[in-house]
Design a protein around this motif. Sequence first.
Motif, PDB file in Angstrom:
ATOM      1  N   LYS A 156     -18.846  -2.800   8.750  1.00 38.23           N
ATOM      2  CA  LYS A 156     -20.143  -2.401   9.296  1.00 38.23           C
ATOM      3  C   LYS A 156     -20.282  -0.881   9.374  1.00 38.23           C
ATOM      4  CE  LYS A 156     -22.427  -2.622  13.734  1.00 38.23           C
ATOM      5  NZ  LYS A 156     -22.384  -3.200  15.067  1.00 38.23           N
ATOM      6  N   SER A 157     -19.191  -0.162   9.671  1.00 39.45           N
ATOM      7  CA  SER A 157     -19.298   1.281   9.884  1.00 39.45           C
ATOM      8  C   SER A 157     -18.276   2.123   9.124  1.00 39.45           C
ATOM      9  CB  SER A 157     -19.190   1.590  11.375  1.00 39.45           C
ATOM     10  OG  SER A 157     -17.997   1.050  11.895  1.00 39.45           O
ATOM     11  N   ALA A 158     -17.438   1.500   8.295  1.00 42.89           N
ATOM     12  CA  ALA A 158     -16.381   2.269   7.630  1.00 42.89           C
ATOM     13  C   ALA A 158     -16.002   1.643   6.294  1.00 42.89           C
ATOM     14  CB  ALA A 158     -15.147   2.317   8.522  1.00 42.89           C
ATOM     15  N   ILE A 159     -15.246   2.422   5.513  1.00 43.89           N
ATOM     16  CA  ILE A 159     -14.569   1.867   4.350  1.00 43.89           C
ATOM     17  C   ILE A 159     -13.077   2.125   4.503  1.00 43.89           C
ATOM     18  CG2 ILE A 159     -16.537   2.009   2.783  1.00 43.89           C
ATOM     19  CD1 ILE A 159     -15.175   4.389   1.441  1.00 43.89           C
ATOM     20  N   ILE A 160     -12.298   1.153   4.087  1.00 41.67           N
ATOM     21  CA  ILE A 160     -10.841   1.242   4.124  1.00 41.67           C
ATOM     22  C   ILE A 160     -10.390   1.292   2.670  1.00 41.67           C
ATOM     23  CG2 ILE A 160      -8.690   0.140   4.829  1.00 41.67           C
ATOM     24  CD1 ILE A 160     -11.818  -0.988   6.477  1.00 41.67           C
ATOM     25  N   ILE A 161      -9.580   2.291   2.340  1.00 47.57           N
ATOM     26  CA  ILE A 161      -9.119   2.474   0.969  1.00 47.57           C
ATOM     27  C   ILE A 161      -7.602   2.340   0.948  1.00 47.57           C
ATOM     28  CG2 ILE A 161      -9.051   4.005  -1.032  1.00 47.57           C
ATOM     29  CD1 ILE A 161     -11.434   5.518   0.260  1.00 47.57           C
ATOM     30  N   GLY A 162      -7.126   1.473   0.102  1.00 45.83           N
ATOM     31  CA  GLY A 162      -5.697   1.340  -0.127  1.00 45.83           C
ATOM     32  C   GLY A 162      -5.376   1.736  -1.552  1.00 45.83           C
ATOM     33  N   TYR A 163      -4.318   2.506  -1.729  1.00 47.73           N
ATOM     34  CA  TYR A 163      -3.862   2.937  -3.046  1.00 47.73           C
ATOM     35  C   TYR A 163      -2.495   2.319  -3.292  1.00 47.73           C
ATOM     36  CZ  TYR A 163      -1.741   6.028  -6.541  1.00 47.73           C
ATOM     37  OH  TYR A 163      -1.091   6.521  -7.637  1.00 47.73           O
ATOM     38  N   TYR A 164      -2.289   1.806  -4.496  1.00 44.39           N
ATOM     39  CA  TYR A 164      -0.993   1.218  -4.832  1.00 44.39           C
ATOM     40  C   TYR A 164      -0.473   1.816  -6.128  1.00 44.39           C
ATOM     41  CZ  TYR A 164      -3.720  -1.647  -8.059  1.00 44.39           C
ATOM     42  OH  TYR A 164      -4.567  -2.062  -9.058  1.00 44.39           O
ATOM     43  N   GLU A 165       0.853   1.869  -6.229  1.00 49.81           N
ATOM     44  CA  GLU A 165       1.532   2.350  -7.431  1.00 49.81           C
ATOM     45  C   GLU A 165       2.422   1.245  -7.964  1.00 49.81           C
ATOM     46  OE1 GLU A 165       3.662   5.781  -5.953  1.00 49.81           O
ATOM     47  OE2 GLU A 165       1.985   7.101  -6.410  1.00 49.81           O
ATOM     48  N   VAL A 225       0.847  -1.194   0.000  1.00 50.83           N
ATOM     49  CA  VAL A 225       0.000   0.000   0.000  1.00 50.83           C
ATOM     50  C   VAL A 225       0.883   1.245   0.000  1.00 50.83           C
ATOM     51  CG1 VAL A 225      -1.770   1.281   1.272  1.00 50.83           C
ATOM     52  CG2 VAL A 225      -1.846  -1.219   1.230  1.00 50.83           C
ATOM     53  N   THR A 226       0.618   2.162  -0.931  1.00 50.43           N
ATOM     54  CA  THR A 226       1.362   3.412  -0.998  1.00 50.43           C
ATOM     55  C   THR A 226       0.708   4.475  -0.132  1.00 50.43           C
ATOM     56  OG1 THR A 226       1.942   2.867  -3.275  1.00 50.43           O
ATOM     57  CG2 THR A 226       2.308   5.136  -2.580  1.00 50.43           C
ATOM     58  N   LYS A 227      -0.638   4.580  -0.206  1.00 49.09           N
ATOM     59  CA  LYS A 227      -1.421   5.520   0.585  1.00 49.09           C
ATOM     60  C   LYS A 227      -2.674   4.801   1.063  1.00 49.09           C
ATOM     61  CE  LYS A 227      -1.338   8.545  -2.936  1.00 49.09           C
ATOM     62  NZ  LYS A 227      -1.585   9.746  -3.745  1.00 49.09           N
ATOM     63  N   ALA A 228      -3.253   5.305   2.159  1.00 46.86           N
ATOM     64  CA  ALA A 228      -4.452   4.668   2.695  1.00 46.86           C
ATOM     65  C   ALA A 228      -5.357   5.705   3.341  1.00 46.86           C
ATOM     66  CB  ALA A 228      -4.072   3.591   3.709  1.00 46.86           C
ATOM     67  N   ALA A 229      -6.623   5.330   3.495  1.00 46.95           N
ATOM     68  CA  ALA A 229      -7.584   6.191   4.179  1.00 46.95           C
ATOM     69  C   ALA A 229      -8.691   5.339   4.769  1.00 46.95           C
ATOM     70  CB  ALA A 229      -8.170   7.211   3.208  1.00 46.95           C
ATOM     71  N   ILE A 230      -9.285   5.858   5.833  1.00 47.40           N
ATOM     72  CA  ILE A 230     -10.444   5.223   6.453  1.00 47.40           C
ATOM     73  C   ILE A 230     -11.507   6.304   6.606  1.00 47.40           C
ATOM     74  CG2 ILE A 230     -11.352   3.978   8.449  1.00 47.40           C
ATOM     75  CD1 ILE A 230      -8.464   3.039   9.001  1.00 47.40           C
ATOM     76  N   TYR A 231     -12.719   5.995   6.127  1.00 42.05           N
ATOM     77  CA  TYR A 231     -13.837   6.930   6.197  1.00 42.05           C
ATOM     78  C   TYR A 231     -15.035   6.226   6.811  1.00 42.05           C
ATOM     79  CZ  TYR A 231     -11.438  10.098   2.991  1.00 42.05           C
ATOM     80  OH  TYR A 231     -10.543  10.957   2.426  1.00 42.05           O
ATOM     81  N   GLY A 232     -15.871   6.992   7.517  1.00 43.91           N
ATOM     82  CA  GLY A 232     -17.140   6.477   7.980  1.00 43.91           C
ATOM     83  C   GLY A 232     -18.069   6.309   6.790  1.00 43.91           C
ATOM     84  N   LEU A 233     -19.088   5.485   6.938  1.00 44.10           N
ATOM     85  CA  LEU A 233     -20.021   5.249   5.840  1.00 44.10           C
ATOM     86  C   LEU A 233     -20.798   6.507   5.463  1.00 44.10           C
ATOM     87  CD1 LEU A 233     -21.426   1.707   6.713  1.00 44.10           C
ATOM     88  CD2 LEU A 233     -19.508   2.320   5.224  1.00 44.10           C
ATOM     89  N   ASP A 234     -20.807   7.500   6.346  1.00 42.44           N
ATOM     90  CA  ASP A 234     -21.470   8.771   6.063  1.00 42.44           C
ATOM     91  C   ASP A 234     -20.567   9.744   5.290  1.00 42.44           C
ATOM     92  OD1 ASP A 234     -19.624   9.438   8.012  1.00 42.44           O
ATOM     93  OD2 ASP A 234     -21.084  10.406   9.341  1.00 42.44           O
ATOM     94  N   GLY A 235     -19.329   9.320   5.019  1.00 39.47           N
ATOM     95  CA  GLY A 235     -18.389  10.159   4.283  1.00 39.47           C
ATOM     96  C   GLY A 235     -17.425  10.925   5.163  1.00 39.47           C
ATOM     97  N   SER A 236     -17.571  10.807   6.475  1.00 41.30           N
ATOM     98  CA  SER A 236     -16.686  11.539   7.381  1.00 41.30           C
ATOM     99  C   SER A 236     -15.298  10.897   7.405  1.00 41.30           C
ATOM    100  CB  SER A 236     -17.267  11.577   8.796  1.00 41.30           C
ATOM    101  OG  SER A 236     -17.393  10.265   9.307  1.00 41.30           O
ATOM    102  N   PRO A 237     -14.242  11.725   7.351  1.00 41.70           N
ATOM    103  CA  PRO A 237     -12.880  11.184   7.382  1.00 41.70           C
ATOM    104  C   PRO A 237     -12.494  10.745   8.785  1.00 41.70           C
ATOM    105  CG  PRO A 237     -12.822  13.580   7.270  1.00 41.70           C
ATOM    106  CD  PRO A 237     -14.264  13.177   7.207  1.00 41.70           C
ATOM    107  N   TRP A 238     -11.944   9.544   8.891  1.00 36.49           N
ATOM    108  CA  TRP A 238     -11.429   9.053  10.170  1.00 36.49           C
ATOM    109  C   TRP A 238      -9.918   9.188  10.205  1.00 36.49           C
ATOM    110  CZ3 TRP A 238     -14.397   3.915  11.625  1.00 36.49           C
ATOM    111  CH2 TRP A 238     -15.766   4.199  11.747  1.00 36.49           C
ATOM    112  N   ALA A 239      -9.258   8.880   9.104  1.00 33.65           N
ATOM    113  CA  ALA A 239      -7.798   9.017   8.998  1.00 33.65           C
ATOM    114  C   ALA A 239      -7.414   8.846   7.535  1.00 33.65           C
ATOM    115  CB  ALA A 239      -7.088   7.968   9.844  1.00 33.65           C
ATOM    116  N   ALA A 240      -6.336   9.528   7.122  1.00 36.67           N
ATOM    117  CA  ALA A 240      -5.879   9.408   5.739  1.00 36.67           C
ATOM    118  C   ALA A 240      -4.407   9.755   5.652  1.00 36.67           C
ATOM    119  CB  ALA A 240      -6.686  10.332   4.822  1.00 36.67           C
ATOM    120  N   SER A 241      -3.758   9.195   4.644  1.00 35.91           N
ATOM    121  CA  SER A 241      -2.379   9.564   4.351  1.00 35.91           C
ATOM    122  C   SER A 241      -2.325  11.066   4.099  1.00 35.91           C
ATOM    123  CB  SER A 241      -1.881   8.826   3.110  1.00 35.91           C
ATOM    124  OG  SER A 241      -1.847   7.440   3.337  1.00 35.91           O
ATOM    125  N   GLN A 242      -1.224  11.655   4.470  1.00 34.50           N
ATOM    126  CA  GLN A 242      -1.063  13.095   4.329  1.00 34.50           C
ATOM    127  C   GLN A 242      -1.297  13.538   2.880  1.00 34.50           C
ATOM    128  OE1 GLN A 242       2.422  14.651   6.183  1.00 34.50           O
ATOM    129  NE2 GLN A 242       2.239  16.624   5.183  1.00 34.50           N
TER     130      GLN A 242
END
Length: 125
Positions: free
Chosen positions: A92-101, A16-33
């Motif tokens: 159940k309450s979030a999405i986890i996004i991984g980005y790869y290069e 994984v190069t970058k990652a983010a976690i968001y709530g299902l409502d679209g609210s950001p929980w954490a993300a790569s800078q």
Amino acid sequence: MSWNTYVENLENTSGVTKAAIYGLDGSPWAASQGWTATPKQIQDIVKAFADPSSLRASGIWLGEDKYFFLSSDSEVMRGKKGQNGVHICKTKSAIIIGYYEDPIQPGQCAKEVENVAEYLKGQNY
């Protein structure tokens, strides 16, 4: 453990190069800078887990980047942009996004993101 720690742990893998976690409502929980998506973009992704037809036409948008929609089921979604891509998992309450290069392979990213998703599901997230 803070949500930022999950993102940092994903970034420290070889998949994984970058990652983010968001709530299902679209609210950001954490993300790569410097790597963010709008609440509407996240909500569009969440809706597409039930009906991906809109993303088949428009693609997956994250920030300013558009990814060609590859496939999805009720918990996993994949997108590609050239040799790079995203792997997205829903809990159940979030999405986890991984980005790869490139040269990271899609399967490497998938493994890491799905491991975090399974752990969070086990913690009732």
